[in-house]
Design an enzyme around this catalytic site. Structure first.
Site, short mmCIF file in Angstrom:
data_model
loop_
_atom_site.label_atom_id
_atom_site.label_comp_id
_atom_site.label_asym_id
_atom_site.label_seq_id
_atom_site.Cartn_x
_atom_site.Cartn_y
_atom_site.Cartn_z
N THR A 1 0.86 -1.19 0.00
CA THR A 1 0.00 0.00 0.00
C THR A 1 0.90 1.24 0.00
O THR A 1 1.00 1.94 1.00
CB THR A 1 -0.93 0.01 1.22
OG1 THR A 1 -0.15 -0.10 2.43
CG2 THR A 1 -1.92 -1.15 1.17
N GLU B 1 12.15 -5.46 9.41
CA GLU B 1 13.04 -6.04 8.41
C GLU B 1 14.35 -6.41 9.10
O GLU B 1 14.90 -5.66 9.88
CB GLU B 1 13.27 -5.07 7.26
CG GLU B 1 12.02 -4.84 6.44
CD GLU B 1 12.30 -4.19 5.10
OE1 GLU B 1 13.38 -4.42 4.53
OE2 GLU B 1 11.43 -3.45 4.61
N ASN C 1 3.53 2.90 14.10
CA ASN C 1 4.59 3.45 13.27
C ASN C 1 4.75 4.95 13.47
O ASN C 1 5.86 5.48 13.46
CB ASN C 1 4.32 3.13 11.80
CG ASN C 1 4.77 1.72 11.43
OD1 ASN C 1 5.36 1.01 12.25
ND2 ASN C 1 4.51 1.32 10.21
N CYS D 1 7.83 1.72 5.08
CA CYS D 1 6.74 1.75 6.06
C CYS D 1 6.59 3.10 6.76
O CYS D 1 5.62 3.81 6.53
CB CYS D 1 6.95 0.64 7.09
SG CYS D 1 6.77 -1.03 6.43
#
Length: 436
Positions: free
Chosen positions: A86, A155, A211, A263
């Site tokens: 997205t 990650e 986030n 992100c």
């Protein structure tokens, strides 16, 4: 259970393999035939520690396979995960949901009665509600539930975060869906992982809120590093002192070049865009400043580097250590390191970049930059060495040996992870953001 995972990028491929690892039968689905072929042949299209080992085991077990057919997926699965990207829209800060909608459009005609669609993609609040109406329009005879189960992968630690998450957040619209998700994640729940059951809107907000909070914490300490530079104070000692406060904590209070990747930047922007649509944009207006502080760190690094080479980049050779947006990843999306390297090159410098695993992706993203396969080649005859991605390998560099091959032993540690005292003892002029 029989699960399908739509989207076999970073999130989807890891989720599919890990769900097969805990015992489910999993079918990964993607429109990219090359990516499907790579995964089926156990050739991951991205670098992630531990992922290939899980992929090998689950493919060999027969519990994991891949397809490009939504029809096959619809007939196979009881639970369908949406794990597509997205990204930020080209025309605004909002999230581009075309891939999410495309999954629903492709899957809906093939849904089995009573299926459960579970979104893991990061989406604006209200997406699950909109998709529920979309499915009812596309497949009115199908009684399908829509739930949201946001991912919280880091990650470099994605396999660990999937198999041993610090929490599971699941937003459902029915008791049937809630029970299905509890059964699906049974091994994690038996291991004591907290299961937070809520509605889809709250679940959607949790990821973007997490986030945004993390981004605010990072930008705060980076703002303090700028104050420290002006005042002659040491931001590392400041961060240590703040971190001792249990209300604040030390984690992610790391001053440096700032965040990037696929992100945090786009998620804080998507949250501000959605808040504006909801008429509450003032409530999150501070996130614009969070974003601005993060971006300013990159120019601060460029400006300090220019000062270290005498006020001009023209004719200078700059060595850059790091291309990935973070260590233990080959992801170069919105990489602060590459952004700084490109800015310096545009100012007239010759820039050579090294990274342990991300060189191929970096070269595709910035073909005009030079790249080297080892640190020594990148630093040969350099007027300045920039440390821009905190790979552990760079902290192990012998500065005395490196000093013998550079033109001028000057280093700028934009991640505050090098032992600058060691570098100074080897004859280097050292600088770091927020440190005297």
């Amino acid at each position: 259970m029989r699960l399908t995972v739509f989207g076999t990028g970073y999130l989807g491929a890891v989720h599919a393999a890990c769900m097969a690892h805990i015992g489910h039968e999993v079918l990964g689905v993607d429109i990219d035939e090359e990516k499907i072929a790579c995964l089926a042949e156990c050739r991951p299209p991205f670098y992630e520690p531990g992922f290939q080992e899980v992929l090998v085991r689950t493919l060999d077990s027969g519990r994991l396979r891949f397809t490009t057919s939504p029809a096959e997926a619809g007939q196979f699965g009881d639970v369908h995960f949406i794990c597509v990207g997205t990204p930020q829209r080209a025309d605004s800060f909002g999230a581009d949901l075309r891939s999410v909608d495309a999954v629903v459009d492709a899957l809906a005609p093939h849904l089995r009665h009573g299926g459960l669609i579970v979104g893991k993609s990061t989406v604006p609040v209200g997406t699950a509600s909109r998709l529920t109406q979309r499915i009812r329009t596309l497949a009115p005879a199908v009684d399908a539930d829509v739930a949201w189960n946001p991912e919280f992968l880091r990650e470099g630690f994605a396999v660990q975060d999937t198999l041993r998450p610090d929490r599971l957040v699941v937003g459902t619209q029915s008791r049937r869906a809630d029970l299905t998700m509890r059964e699906l994640y049974g091994p994690m729940l038996r291991a004591g992982v907290p299961f937070i059951s809520t509605d889809p809107a709250t679940a959607e907000l949790v990821k973007m809120a997490a986030n945004s909070f993390l981004a605010a914490k990072i930008s705060f300490i980076n703002a303090m590093s700028e104050v420290c530079d002006a005042a002659g104070a040491d931001v590392m000692t400041l961060a240590e002192a703040l971190g001792c406060d249990p209300r604040i904590g030390r984690r992610f209070l790391n001053p440096g070049l700032g965040f990037g990747g696929g992100c945090l930047p786009k998620d804080i922007r998507a949250l501000t865009a959605r808040a504006e649509e909801l008429g509450v944009d003032q409530a999150v207006s501070f996130l614009h400043q969070v974003d601005a502080i993060n971006t300013r760190q990159r120019q601060r690094t460029v400006d300090l580097a220019r000062h270290l080479v005498g006020g001009t980049f023209s004719g200078r050779h700059i060595a850059v250590l790091g291309a990935a947006f973070k260590p233990n990843s080959d992801d170069v999306r919105d990489s602060p390191a590459l952004d700084v390297a490109a800015r310096i090159q545009r100012c007239g410098a010759q820039v050579c970049v090294h990274d342990p695993v991300a060189i191929d992706n970096a070269r595709s993203a910035h073909p005009s930059l030079e790249f080297a396969a080892d640190v020594s080649k990148a630093c040969q005859s350099a007027d300045l060495v920039l440390h821009l991605t905190e790979w552990p390998q760079y902290a192990q560099i012998d500065p005395a040996r490196l000093a013998s091959i550079v033109c001028s032993p000057k280093v700028l540690d934009a991640r505050n992870t090098l032992d600058l005292a060691l570098w100074r003892s080897a004859g280097w002029t050292t600088r770091a953001l927020g440190r005297p």
